[in-house]
Design a protein around this motif. Structure first.
Motif, mmCIF file in Angstrom:
data_model
loop_
_atom_site.group_PDB
_atom_site.id
_atom_site.type_symbol
_atom_site.label_atom_id
_atom_site.label_comp_id
_atom_site.label_asym_id
_atom_site.label_seq_id
_atom_site.Cartn_x
_atom_site.Cartn_y
_atom_site.Cartn_z
ATOM 1 N N PHE A 65 110.098 34.628 -37.263
ATOM 2 C CA PHE A 65 109.399 33.377 -36.937
ATOM 3 C C PHE A 65 108.156 33.631 -36.082
ATOM 4 O O PHE A 65 107.152 32.918 -36.218
ATOM 5 C CB PHE A 65 110.352 32.419 -36.217
ATOM 6 C CG PHE A 65 111.347 31.776 -37.131
ATOM 7 C CD1 PHE A 65 110.935 30.815 -38.041
ATOM 8 C CD2 PHE A 65 112.683 32.132 -37.101
ATOM 9 C CE1 PHE A 65 111.844 30.209 -38.903
ATOM 10 C CE2 PHE A 65 113.599 31.539 -37.957
ATOM 11 C CZ PHE A 65 113.181 30.569 -38.862
ATOM 12 N N ILE A 66 108.207 34.615 -35.197
ATOM 13 C CA ILE A 66 107.028 34.929 -34.379
ATOM 14 C C ILE A 66 105.858 35.337 -35.268
ATOM 15 O O ILE A 66 104.707 34.930 -35.041
ATOM 16 C CB ILE A 66 107.366 36.033 -33.358
ATOM 17 C CG1 ILE A 66 108.283 35.475 -32.258
ATOM 18 C CG2 ILE A 66 106.096 36.611 -32.727
ATOM 19 C CD1 ILE A 66 108.845 36.524 -31.329
ATOM 20 N N ILE A 67 106.141 36.138 -36.303
ATOM 21 C CA ILE A 67 105.084 36.517 -37.242
ATOM 22 C C ILE A 67 104.686 35.329 -38.117
ATOM 23 O O ILE A 67 103.510 35.041 -38.311
ATOM 24 C CB ILE A 67 105.547 37.696 -38.127
ATOM 25 C CG1 ILE A 67 105.808 38.942 -37.286
ATOM 26 C CG2 ILE A 67 104.493 38.009 -39.189
ATOM 27 C CD1 ILE A 67 106.462 40.076 -38.057
ATOM 28 N N GLY A 68 105.687 34.618 -38.647
ATOM 29 C CA GLY A 68 105.434 33.580 -39.636
ATOM 30 C C GLY A 68 104.791 32.325 -39.093
ATOM 31 O O GLY A 68 104.109 31.604 -39.829
ATOM 32 N N VAL A 69 104.992 32.016 -37.800
ATOM 33 C CA VAL A 69 104.456 30.780 -37.226
ATOM 34 C C VAL A 69 103.190 31.036 -36.413
ATOM 35 O O VAL A 69 102.212 30.285 -36.514
ATOM 36 C CB VAL A 69 105.525 30.092 -36.351
ATOM 37 C CG1 VAL A 69 104.941 28.836 -35.677
ATOM 38 C CG2 VAL A 69 106.738 29.718 -37.191
ATOM 39 N N TRP A 70 103.179 32.093 -35.606
ATOM 40 C CA TRP A 70 102.059 32.342 -34.704
ATOM 41 C C TRP A 70 101.174 33.513 -35.145
ATOM 42 O O TRP A 70 100.336 33.975 -34.392
ATOM 43 C CB TRP A 70 102.575 32.596 -33.289
ATOM 44 C CG TRP A 70 103.196 31.390 -32.676
ATOM 45 C CD1 TRP A 70 102.571 30.396 -31.986
ATOM 46 C CD2 TRP A 70 104.587 31.034 -32.693
ATOM 47 N NE1 TRP A 70 103.460 29.444 -31.574
ATOM 48 C CE2 TRP A 70 104.720 29.810 -31.990
ATOM 49 C CE3 TRP A 70 105.732 31.622 -33.221
ATOM 50 C CZ2 TRP A 70 105.941 29.176 -31.820
ATOM 51 C CZ3 TRP A 70 106.957 30.986 -33.048
ATOM 52 C CH2 TRP A 70 107.056 29.787 -32.352
ATOM 53 N N GLY A 71 101.368 33.975 -36.371
ATOM 54 C CA GLY A 71 100.612 35.118 -36.860
ATOM 55 C C GLY A 71 99.261 34.761 -37.443
ATOM 56 O O GLY A 71 98.762 33.642 -37.296
ATOM 57 N N GLY A 72 98.663 35.731 -38.151
ATOM 58 C CA GLY A 72 97.335 35.587 -38.714
ATOM 59 C C GLY A 72 97.327 34.851 -40.039
ATOM 60 O O GLY A 72 98.315 34.213 -40.430
ATOM 61 N N PRO A 73 96.205 34.944 -40.775
ATOM 62 C CA PRO A 73 96.041 34.177 -42.021
ATOM 63 C C PRO A 73 97.102 34.480 -43.080
ATOM 64 O O PRO A 73 97.485 33.599 -43.838
ATOM 65 C CB PRO A 73 94.645 34.602 -42.504
ATOM 66 C CG PRO A 73 93.942 35.099 -41.286
ATOM 67 C CD PRO A 73 94.995 35.698 -40.428
ATOM 68 N N ARG A 74 97.591 35.733 -43.147
ATOM 69 C CA ARG A 74 98.575 36.106 -44.168
ATOM 70 C C ARG A 74 99.973 36.227 -43.545
ATOM 71 O O ARG A 74 100.787 37.055 -43.948
ATOM 72 C CB ARG A 74 98.169 37.426 -44.833
ATOM 73 C CG ARG A 74 96.810 37.348 -45.534
ATOM 74 C CD ARG A 74 96.362 38.696 -46.066
ATOM 75 N NE ARG A 74 97.183 39.147 -47.184
ATOM 76 C CZ ARG A 74 97.929 40.230 -47.184
ATOM 77 N NH1 ARG A 74 98.020 40.975 -46.081
ATOM 78 N NH2 ARG A 74 98.625 40.576 -48.251
ATOM 79 N N ARG A 75 100.251 35.375 -42.577
ATOM 80 C CA ARG A 75 101.476 35.512 -41.797
ATOM 81 C C ARG A 75 102.742 35.268 -42.617
ATOM 82 O O ARG A 75 103.751 35.938 -42.408
ATOM 83 C CB ARG A 75 101.456 34.583 -40.587
ATOM 84 C CG ARG A 75 101.223 33.107 -40.907
ATOM 85 C CD ARG A 75 101.116 32.281 -39.624
ATOM 86 N NE ARG A 75 100.857 30.871 -39.895
ATOM 87 C CZ ARG A 75 99.655 30.349 -40.002
ATOM 88 N NH1 ARG A 75 98.588 31.129 -39.888
ATOM 89 N NH2 ARG A 75 99.498 29.061 -40.223
ATOM 90 N N GLU A 76 102.692 34.315 -43.571
ATOM 91 C CA GLU A 76 103.890 34.047 -44.368
ATOM 92 C C GLU A 76 104.263 35.257 -45.220
ATOM 93 O O GLU A 76 105.443 35.634 -45.290
ATOM 94 C CB GLU A 76 103.665 32.825 -45.266
ATOM 95 C CG GLU A 76 103.552 31.509 -44.527
ATOM 96 C CD GLU A 76 102.123 31.185 -44.137
ATOM 97 O OE1 GLU A 76 101.249 32.070 -44.351
ATOM 98 O OE2 GLU A 76 101.866 30.085 -43.626
ATOM 99 N N TYR A 77 103.264 35.862 -45.843
ATOM 100 C CA TYR A 77 103.517 37.053 -46.667
ATOM 101 C C TYR A 77 104.082 38.183 -45.820
ATOM 102 O O TYR A 77 105.072 38.837 -46.193
ATOM 103 C CB TYR A 77 102.210 37.488 -47.343
ATOM 104 C CG TYR A 77 102.282 38.850 -47.993
ATOM 105 C CD1 TYR A 77 102.899 39.021 -49.232
ATOM 106 C CD2 TYR A 77 101.733 39.970 -47.370
ATOM 107 C CE1 TYR A 77 102.966 40.270 -49.833
ATOM 108 C CE2 TYR A 77 101.803 41.219 -47.961
ATOM 109 C CZ TYR A 77 102.410 41.367 -49.189
ATOM 110 O OH TYR A 77 102.482 42.604 -49.771
ATOM 111 N N ALA A 78 103.465 38.434 -44.666
ATOM 112 C CA ALA A 78 103.911 39.530 -43.798
ATOM 113 C C ALA A 78 105.321 39.277 -43.278
ATOM 114 O O ALA A 78 106.151 40.193 -43.209
ATOM 115 C CB ALA A 78 102.937 39.699 -42.634
ATOM 116 N N ALA A 79 105.624 38.024 -42.905
ATOM 117 C CA ALA A 79 106.947 37.694 -42.371
ATOM 118 C C ALA A 79 108.032 37.861 -43.427
ATOM 119 O O ALA A 79 109.104 38.417 -43.150
ATOM 120 C CB ALA A 79 106.948 36.271 -41.821
#
Length: 352
Positions: free
Chosen positions: A151-165
């Motif tokens: 969730f830290i990556i997927g919510v507060w991450g960069g433009p491609r956060r969903e893919y990375a998470a």
């Protein structure tokens, strides 16, 4: 009961109490959420320092700070926590890194309550992984650390956060499932989840398909977390897209969980398999070292450079572990020479 015996539980669960306290605060009171989270993250630091002061540097792994009580009698599961000279540096590292990350995150304004709570829950998972001496507990904490980071990556991450998470989640989930199957098999062979009892019973002394599958199941679970080549591809995406504090925890602590798993679980419980497959471990570690360095040299993005340099330096850690495996079965050396070589190997891996 001595109060010092409760320090282990304080180290692990005080961040959870802090996370619940943060969630109970009013949503608009952002400063209070940050201060409560920071204070809660300092409690494990104080407790771990108190534990560290009771350690003798000359006793090594014989110096164990432990608390053990029966938890689930039907499954022979114990609430078994312990810190020795192998886990102490990693506990201190986690205890220092988390408050620094929360202090740096003072600028977070979007969903601050959830952000701070997830960071504290992540600390619970990391601390528990390094302190648990029972496979049941170990696996629970291992999985706990996966969810907050997603969730830290997927919510507060960069433009491609969903893919990375999602990529981070899927890779680590595959490794976790493989490790769970190996744990269940070892439990059926020994009737215990305890690391210490399981290693004393030497559940798989003879080579065979079962030992092959159990070893490589553990390898998959830990190598993905390290990450070792060729299971490293989730790391650059997660590193780049994660918020800065998330990247710090990812490189500073989470990757170390994989190497710790090899030292705490694989080598003591499956020494024969570790010796048998030492050369493949060394080859993959060497590839990680060279490949990670070359990829890091080609990067212009600082986060991606750090990601590939992490693959490189964790390769050195794995090479030290592979060297330790090699010396577990040498018959052409004296006992003193083998002990010295193994000590150098594990010290090198831990120092790196």
């Amino acid at each position: 009961m001595d109060l010092s015996q409760h320090l282990l539980s304080i180290v692990v669960f005080s961040p959870l109490v802090g996370a619940l306290a943060v969630m109970a605060l009013p949503r608009g009171n952002r400063k209070a959420q940050l201060w409560v989270g920071l204070f809660a993250s300092l409690v494990p630091l104080v407790a771990s320092i108190a534990i560290a002061l009771q350690f003798s540097p000359t006793e090594g792994l014989d110096n164990v700070f432990r608390f053990r009580r029966l938890w689930i009698p039907g499954l022979n599961v114990f609430y078994d926590l312990g810190i020795d000279s192998l886990s102490l540096p990693l506990v201190l590292l986690t205890a220092i890194t988390t408050p620094l990350c929360l202090a740096y995150s003072w600028h977070i304004e979007d969903r601050t309550k959830e952000y701070v709570s997830l960071f504290l829950l992540l600390e619970v998972g990391m601390m528990g992984t390094f302190i648990a001496l029972d496979f049941f507990l170990f696996y629970v904490f291992w999985e706990i650390s996966l969810v907050p980071m997603y969730f830290i990556i997927g919510v507060w991450g960069g433009p491609r956060r969903e893919y990375a998470a999602i990529k981070f989640f899927l890779y680590t989930l595959v490794g976790s499932v493989a490790m769970l199957l190996a744990i269940i098999y070892l439990y059926t062979q020994t009737g215990t989840f305890s690391f210490i009892e399981m290693s004393a019973r030497n559940p798989m002394p003879h080579a065979g398909m079962a030992r092959f599958l159990v070893f490589w199941a553990f390898f998959l679970g830990f190598a993905i977390k390290v990450p070792s080549f060729p299971f490293h591809t989730w790391l650059p995406d997660a590193h780049v897209e994660a918020p800065t504090a998330g990247s710090v925890v990812l490189a500073g602590v989470l990757l170390k969980m994989g190497a710790y798993g090899f030292l705490r679980v694989v080598l003591p419980i499956l020494p024969g398999a570790a010796q048998q497959y030492a050369m493949p471990l060394a080859i993959l570690a060497t590839i990680s070292i060279v490949y990670g360095a070359l990829c890091a040299m080609a990067q212009w993005d600082l986060k991606k450079l750090i990601a590939y340099s992490s693959v490189n330096h964790m390769g050195y850690v794995m090479l030290g572990i592979a060297a330790l495996c090699v010396y577990m079965g040498r018959s052409d050396l004296t006992t003193e020479q083998i002990a010295s070589a193994r000590q150098n190997a594990v010290n090198g891996a831990m120092f790196q």
